[in-house]
Design a protein around this motif. Sequence first.
Motif, PDB file in Angstrom:
ATOM      1  N   ASN A  18     -36.328 -33.110 -27.172  1.00 54.81           N
ATOM      2  CA  ASN A  18     -37.517 -32.654 -26.776  1.00 54.81           C
ATOM      3  C   ASN A  18     -38.033 -33.880 -25.552  1.00 54.81           C
ATOM      4  O   ASN A  18     -39.096 -34.066 -25.607  1.00 54.81           O
ATOM      5  CB  ASN A  18     -38.650 -32.393 -27.566  1.00 54.81           C
ATOM      6  CG  ASN A  18     -38.532 -31.358 -28.404  1.00 54.81           C
ATOM      7  OD1 ASN A  18     -37.614 -30.563 -28.085  1.00 54.81           O
ATOM      8  ND2 ASN A  18     -39.018 -31.179 -29.506  1.00 54.81           N
ATOM      9  N   GLU A  20     -37.593 -33.103 -22.178  1.00 51.06           N
ATOM     10  CA  GLU A  20     -37.237 -32.333 -20.905  1.00 51.06           C
ATOM     11  C   GLU A  20     -38.155 -32.996 -19.626  1.00 51.06           C
ATOM     12  O   GLU A  20     -37.407 -32.976 -18.360  1.00 51.06           O
ATOM     13  CB  GLU A  20     -38.118 -31.086 -21.017  1.00 51.06           C
ATOM     14  CG  GLU A  20     -39.585 -31.061 -21.290  1.00 51.06           C
ATOM     15  CD  GLU A  20     -39.717 -29.489 -21.285  1.00 51.06           C
ATOM     16  OE1 GLU A  20     -39.181 -28.623 -21.292  1.00 51.06           O
ATOM     17  OE2 GLU A  20     -41.221 -29.254 -21.324  1.00 51.06           O
ATOM     18  N   ASN A  47     -27.912 -32.814 -27.085  1.00 53.13           N
ATOM     19  CA  ASN A  47     -29.262 -32.118 -26.948  1.00 53.13           C
ATOM     20  C   ASN A  47     -29.371 -31.842 -28.464  1.00 53.13           C
ATOM     21  O   ASN A  47     -28.915 -30.981 -29.461  1.00 53.13           O
ATOM     22  CB  ASN A  47     -29.216 -30.622 -26.367  1.00 53.13           C
ATOM     23  CG  ASN A  47     -30.363 -29.820 -26.969  1.00 53.13           C
ATOM     24  OD1 ASN A  47     -31.419 -30.464 -27.471  1.00 53.13           O
ATOM     25  ND2 ASN A  47     -30.201 -28.387 -27.051  1.00 53.13           N
ATOM     26  N   SER A  50     -33.374 -29.989 -29.674  1.00 55.06           N
ATOM     27  CA  SER A  50     -34.736 -29.474 -28.886  1.00 55.06           C
ATOM     28  C   SER A  50     -35.109 -28.267 -28.883  1.00 55.06           C
ATOM     29  O   SER A  50     -34.320 -27.359 -28.695  1.00 55.06           O
ATOM     30  CB  SER A  50     -34.506 -30.264 -27.488  1.00 55.06           C
ATOM     31  OG  SER A  50     -33.897 -31.560 -27.366  1.00 55.06           O
ATOM     32  N   ASP A  52     -37.636 -27.630 -26.362  1.00 51.34           N
ATOM     33  CA  ASP A  52     -38.139 -27.377 -25.282  1.00 51.34           C
ATOM     34  C   ASP A  52     -36.744 -27.157 -24.213  1.00 51.34           C
ATOM     35  O   ASP A  52     -35.846 -26.675 -24.547  1.00 51.34           O
ATOM     36  CB  ASP A  52     -38.850 -28.641 -24.623  1.00 51.34           C
ATOM     37  CG  ASP A  52     -38.092 -29.752 -24.877  1.00 51.34           C
ATOM     38  OD1 ASP A  52     -36.959 -30.040 -24.906  1.00 51.34           O
ATOM     39  OD2 ASP A  52     -38.554 -30.922 -24.240  1.00 51.34           O
ATOM     40  N   ARG A  53     -37.023 -27.720 -22.784  1.00 50.43           N
ATOM     41  CA  ARG A  53     -35.953 -27.268 -22.087  1.00 50.43           C
ATOM     42  C   ARG A  53     -34.807 -28.432 -22.019  1.00 50.43           C
ATOM     43  O   ARG A  53     -34.135 -28.407 -21.189  1.00 50.43           O
ATOM     44  CB  ARG A  53     -36.632 -26.970 -20.501  1.00 50.43           C
ATOM     45  CG  ARG A  53     -37.297 -25.841 -20.321  1.00 50.43           C
ATOM     46  CD  ARG A  53     -37.556 -25.346 -18.860  1.00 50.43           C
ATOM     47  NE  ARG A  53     -36.377 -25.075 -18.232  1.00 50.43           N
ATOM     48  CZ  ARG A  53     -35.624 -26.074 -17.203  1.00 50.43           C
ATOM     49  NH1 ARG A  53     -36.352 -26.990 -17.047  1.00 50.43           N
ATOM     50  NH2 ARG A  53     -34.328 -25.486 -16.706  1.00 50.43           N
ATOM     51  N   THR A  54     -34.855 -29.241 -22.657  1.00 52.22           N
ATOM     52  CA  THR A  54     -34.099 -30.386 -22.611  1.00 52.22           C
ATOM     53  C   THR A  54     -32.526 -30.052 -22.691  1.00 52.22           C
ATOM     54  O   THR A  54     -31.841 -30.469 -21.947  1.00 52.22           O
ATOM     55  CB  THR A  54     -34.115 -31.544 -23.964  1.00 52.22           C
ATOM     56  OG1 THR A  54     -35.491 -32.048 -23.859  1.00 52.22           O
ATOM     57  CG2 THR A  54     -32.996 -32.372 -24.013  1.00 52.22           C
ATOM     58  N   ILE A  57     -31.678 -28.539 -19.276  1.00 50.95           N
ATOM     59  CA  ILE A  57     -31.515 -29.527 -18.258  1.00 50.95           C
ATOM     60  C   ILE A  57     -30.392 -30.241 -18.432  1.00 50.95           C
ATOM     61  O   ILE A  57     -29.479 -30.583 -17.443  1.00 50.95           O
ATOM     62  CB  ILE A  57     -32.719 -30.449 -18.377  1.00 50.95           C
ATOM     63  CG1 ILE A  57     -34.037 -29.788 -17.961  1.00 50.95           C
ATOM     64  CG2 ILE A  57     -32.575 -31.782 -17.434  1.00 50.95           C
ATOM     65  CD1 ILE A  57     -35.440 -30.389 -18.243  1.00 50.95           C
TER      66      ILE A  57
END
Length: 247
Positions: A18, A20, A47, A50, A52-54, A57
């Motif tokens: 997390n 991002e 990753n 996570s 979120d958008r981690t 990305i």
Amino acid sequence: MTKINSSQSISIVVPALNEEEVVADIVSDIVAVLEDRFQDFEIILVNDGSTDRTGAIMNEIADGHPKVRVVHNERNQGLGSAYKLGIAQAKFEYLMLLCGDGGLPASSLPPIFDAIGSADIIAPYMVNLKRIKTPSRYVMSRSYTGLLNLLFRQNIKYYNGLAVHRTALLRQITISSTRFAFQGEVMTKLLKAGCSCVQIGVQGAENTNKSSALRLRNLANVGKTLLTLVWEIIRFDSSKISTKVPQ
């Protein structure tokens, strides 16, 4: 301009949970330093569960750079597990873990990388440790270091400093810790096997505002981890480790 090192190669493992808001900038900074110093390198992004958008990305970063690839964990596995995954997948001679939150900034990497080849282990320590940690975390960190040095007759300044190791040496040991203690376990086992070590002072950049290091539950967890670490190292057979790895 820094001279690129064509004789040595390195794999960098970057786990994140997390992150991002910062992971893209952190990886970009790491890549810039690596490109300035190594002809052959890779970055393994992990990753670590996570929400979120981690992960997305990280995929975007890998799509834009041929030396970056991503591994996605469905659930959080911890730094130690990410490190072991990196050891299994690493292609190059040396390996280092760098956290996706930027605790060791890219600006501190050049002296570490410049020391590669001078010893089996390049062990960074934070010269500003007292300033970047809350008083409770500083006391715990110094106590942890002191206990390991006392128990195993070593003189390491900081066990959680994200050391650079020869990948071939890492593949000869079993790493049992999955959380923060994996670094102390690795360092102590390799030193016990007779590996050489150079310690490098660097600046750390750690956000300590949310520390709860001295809560009773965390103290109990640290105590359990330390006892497990001691047991692992007592059982460790250093005679099985060959330090004569290819140069």
